[in-house]
Design a protein around this motif. Sequence first.
Motif, short mmCIF file in Angstrom:
data_model
loop_
_atom_site.label_atom_id
_atom_site.label_comp_id
_atom_site.label_asym_id
_atom_site.label_seq_id
_atom_site.Cartn_x
_atom_site.Cartn_y
_atom_site.Cartn_z
N ALA A 13 8.58 -0.20 -9.28
CA ALA A 13 9.55 0.88 -9.44
C ALA A 13 10.32 1.08 -8.15
N GLY A 14 11.62 0.85 -8.20
CA GLY A 14 12.47 1.00 -7.02
C GLY A 14 12.94 -0.32 -6.44
N SER A 15 12.30 -1.43 -6.84
CA SER A 15 12.74 -2.73 -6.31
C SER A 15 12.98 -3.75 -7.42
N PHE A 16 12.54 -3.47 -8.64
CA PHE A 16 12.78 -4.35 -9.78
C PHE A 16 13.52 -3.55 -10.86
N GLN B 219 -14.53 -12.94 -1.47
CA GLN B 219 -14.00 -12.95 -0.10
C GLN B 219 -12.69 -12.18 0.03
N GLY B 220 -11.99 -11.97 -1.10
CA GLY B 220 -10.71 -11.27 -1.03
C GLY B 220 -9.62 -12.11 -0.39
N THR B 221 -8.57 -11.46 0.03
CA THR B 221 -7.43 -12.13 0.66
C THR B 221 -6.88 -11.26 1.78
N VAL B 222 -5.99 -11.84 2.55
CA VAL B 222 -5.18 -11.08 3.51
C VAL B 222 -3.80 -10.94 2.88
N ARG B 223 -3.35 -9.71 2.72
CA ARG B 223 -2.10 -9.45 2.01
C ARG B 223 -0.99 -9.03 2.97
N PHE B 224 0.15 -9.70 2.82
CA PHE B 224 1.37 -9.38 3.57
C PHE B 224 2.39 -8.87 2.55
N ALA B 225 2.89 -7.67 2.72
CA ALA B 225 3.82 -7.10 1.76
C ALA B 225 5.08 -6.64 2.48
N PHE B 226 6.20 -7.26 2.13
CA PHE B 226 7.47 -7.01 2.82
C PHE B 226 8.22 -5.83 2.21
N GLY B 227 8.93 -5.11 3.09
CA GLY B 227 9.70 -3.96 2.67
C GLY B 227 11.15 -4.06 3.08
N LEU C 276 5.98 4.83 -18.91
CA LEU C 276 6.12 4.15 -17.63
C LEU C 276 5.55 5.06 -16.54
N ALA C 277 4.50 4.59 -15.87
CA ALA C 277 3.91 5.36 -14.78
C ALA C 277 4.46 4.84 -13.46
N PHE C 278 4.77 5.76 -12.54
CA PHE C 278 5.37 5.37 -11.26
C PHE C 278 4.73 6.17 -10.13
N THR C 279 4.89 5.65 -8.93
CA THR C 279 4.51 6.40 -7.73
C THR C 279 5.71 6.46 -6.80
N GLY C 280 5.81 7.54 -6.05
CA GLY C 280 6.97 7.72 -5.19
C GLY C 280 6.88 7.03 -3.85
N HIS C 281 5.66 6.67 -3.42
CA HIS C 281 5.48 6.29 -2.01
C HIS C 281 5.53 4.80 -1.73
N LYS C 282 5.76 3.98 -2.76
CA LYS C 282 5.87 2.54 -2.52
C LYS C 282 7.35 2.15 -2.52
N SER C 283 7.80 1.35 -3.47
CA SER C 283 9.19 0.86 -3.44
C SER C 283 10.23 1.93 -3.74
N LEU C 284 9.81 3.09 -4.22
CA LEU C 284 10.77 4.18 -4.37
C LEU C 284 11.08 4.82 -3.02
N SER D 228 0.84 -1.20 0.00
CA SER D 228 0.00 0.00 0.00
C SER D 228 0.87 1.25 0.00
N THR D 229 1.77 1.32 0.95
CA THR D 229 2.77 2.39 0.98
C THR D 229 3.93 1.91 1.84
N SER D 230 5.13 2.24 1.43
CA SER D 230 6.30 1.79 2.18
C SER D 230 6.42 2.54 3.50
N PHE D 231 6.84 1.81 4.51
CA PHE D 231 7.12 2.42 5.81
C PHE D 231 8.12 1.52 6.55
N PRO D 232 9.16 2.11 7.11
CA PRO D 232 9.48 3.54 7.08
C PRO D 232 9.98 3.98 5.71
N LYS D 233 10.09 5.28 5.54
CA LYS D 233 10.64 5.81 4.30
C LYS D 233 12.16 5.71 4.34
#
Length: 385
Positions: free
Chosen positions: A180-183, A356-364, A195-203, A10-15
């Motif tokens: 963007a920022g990890s691959f 039902q969706g899923t439960v998502r775990f996203a590592f940083g 190429l569209a990117f966002t700054g607040h995830k893997s960047l 969703s968004t990386s933390f910490p920055k």
Amino acid sequence: MKRVYLDNGSTSFPKAPGVSDAVKNFMDNVGTNVNRGGYEEAYAAEDIIIETREKLCKLFHFDKLRNVIFTPSITYSLNYIIKGYLRPGDHVLVSSMEHNAMMRPLQQVKQLGVEFDRIPCTRDGELMVDKIEEMIRPNTKAIMMLHASNVCGTVMPLQEVGDICHKHNLKFIVDAAQTAGSFPINMEQMHIDVLAFTGHKSLLGPQGIGGFLVSDEVAHEMIPLVTGGTGSVSDSEFQPEFMPDKFESGTQNIPGIYGLHAALCYLEETGIENIHAHEMELCKAFIEKIDALQNEKIRLVGVRDMNKRGPVVSFDFIGEDNAEVSFKLDSEYGISTRCGMHCAPNAHKTLETYPQGTVRFAFGFKNTMEDVDYAVQAIQKILQK
């Protein structure tokens, strides 16, 4: 209570280290606008913006500095591209795994006569590349797709798709929100036109800053979605045609660009390949440790091959309420995850996790193997109750 943040999809933390300092430095010591002032501070801010464009060009192997456009987010970027480039009668192909940042603008322009078809994907989210060429029509203008699924982490084969686009003279437009920022992404080699990117995830930058890198040909055909003051050609009421001013009207999020600049400096120093290796090591260990539980209630969603996925891991807890599992992870163990549709309903239909969706775990980059073990233990305890 121990806190473990596993919502980096969703968004990386910490920055990245230095990001908040850079934002504060601008607010406290610079504070000026750009293109609107003929004094030292304004020129200094402009230098940072130019350097940020340069770093993005270097990161994505792109050679048009002026064609790096800043927007408030990747959602804005995709709206600029879709609504500015496509015309009634055009046809585009997308994957069946797209995020609503792609699909909602496409559904909107569909009402105006733009057509799209979804390239099918497997139950694990893998793109059926062999289906693409038979889906191309005489009026197909582009293939537009995400690089990696925000739901399950499955990575799309950009090189193969880019080669098909090049062969058939189609534009290739990529949503790199999750990568963007990890691959590694090579726009030239992969035949990527936008190429569209966002700054607040893997960047690892702040929220509120994103953008896109666009070829001259596509930029020339695009109609600006937003027009207004640019600080240039101020004697005219007509929007400049030159770049980047054509798409950068209004006051920019300069504090956000300062933060992104600091994050890009950190990525250069650390190496995105090192960050990626660390995140994938955690992802691999997490999946293996969950498998070792041999609990029939847990279904991994997405591919198991680590070479075909990113560090976003989704589970469907069969027979359980996924929302309740996510709530307990937070309330009882301090683990932050995301549950539900993840703004990608058709992806869940493809993955057979709708409604039902899923439960998502996203590592940083700041997560540890201790975080992995803690999350596995928490899941085990919740399912035993």
